[in-house]
Design a protein around this motif. Structure first.
Motif: not given
Lengths: 131, 131, 131
Positions: A33-34, A127-130, B36, B127-129, C130-131
């Motif tokens: 994620g990011a 914050q962690i994004l998936k 991203l 990166q794809i979120l 979304k997280t």
């Protein structure tokens, strides 16, 4: 979301926050994620750049002080308009890819909290994004 | 995460990486979220701006060279502090919405890799979120 | 993804878009993640800074006009290169954490659309991650 806190010891100082960011990402357990690193203040910035030689950060600080000088006439009465403007130039957040559990900072990249109007206690949200 | 590679042919050059970014997003199959685009280097930047008239990019390059001049006294001995500072001013990443399978760049927007200290081979992570 | 629209009444003007951003986040029903606020134009920017005292925004505007002067020689024939360059300095997007249903702007932070080449009708995309 994780909140990191840093005490900035001077009016203008740059704090390496890389360890806190990578630890918060690791603790999340998310593999891909990011990582969003966000500063909720208006007179401090977040940026990514070289962390190996501290002279790079010193050059960044000197440039920003010259480019946005304290001595210009500003309307904002608090006297910290240069700090507000510098934080817009650096930005107040960065987003870094997370892949296979690793924060994908490049070899020389560190994450910095740039204090432009200290000393203060500053929050930084992670914050962690998936994907 | 996808890694794109670009060879930058000169010390200072701006590379249009839009096609690689949109192709990586398409290949992911993700319909809605964000893309991203992240540069893991400290002397190159990523920015979005007009791609129709190459004179816009030329004006951006000329501005950055004047605003962060090579001739100032810098402490960092490698001599590339202007490249580090320019990459902070542009930023090293952009995030673009993805909606109904489309990277939502505006009509005139292209994604650029700005080389400030080439020639080099540069990685760009995509990166794809998900929404 | 939500599209907000704003009419910018002057050549250079700064519009507080915080309410539209927080309402779009609320309407999504998402509790945890991030809000991407994205401007698909190349002569306008998005930034976060103090919204309490309008003099801060006035100082930001004055700084950008001086730092990227209209009177330099530019190659781009449309005459709006300063607007393109200013939008790169501010950036054209921000990402803000969303936690427990709240857009995590700091106490003094507002989200601004900076028009550098108006008057125009500008789109701003709000995408929830979304997280």
């Amino acid at each position: 979301m994780t909140t990191l806190q840093f005490k900035t010891p001077a009016t203008r100082v740059t704090v390496d926050i890389t360890a806190g960011v990578t630890e918060a990402a690791r603790a999340s357990g998310v593999q891909d994620g990011a990582v969003l690193v966000y500063c909720p203040h208006t007179t401090a910035g977040i940026y990514i750049n070289e962390g190996a030689d501290p002279d790079v950060v010193a050059d960044v600080e000197a440039f920003l002080e010259e480019a946005v000088p304290q001595g210009r006439p500003y309307r904002h009465r608090e006297g910290n308009s240069p700090a507000h403007i510098r934080s817009i130039l650096t930005g107040n957040a960065v987003t870094i890819p997370l892949a296979a559990g690793r924060v994908m900072l490049g070899r020389w990249q560190h994450v910095f909290l740039a204090e432009f109007d200290g000393p203060r206690t500053r929050d930084v949200y992670v914050q962690i994004l998936k994907t």
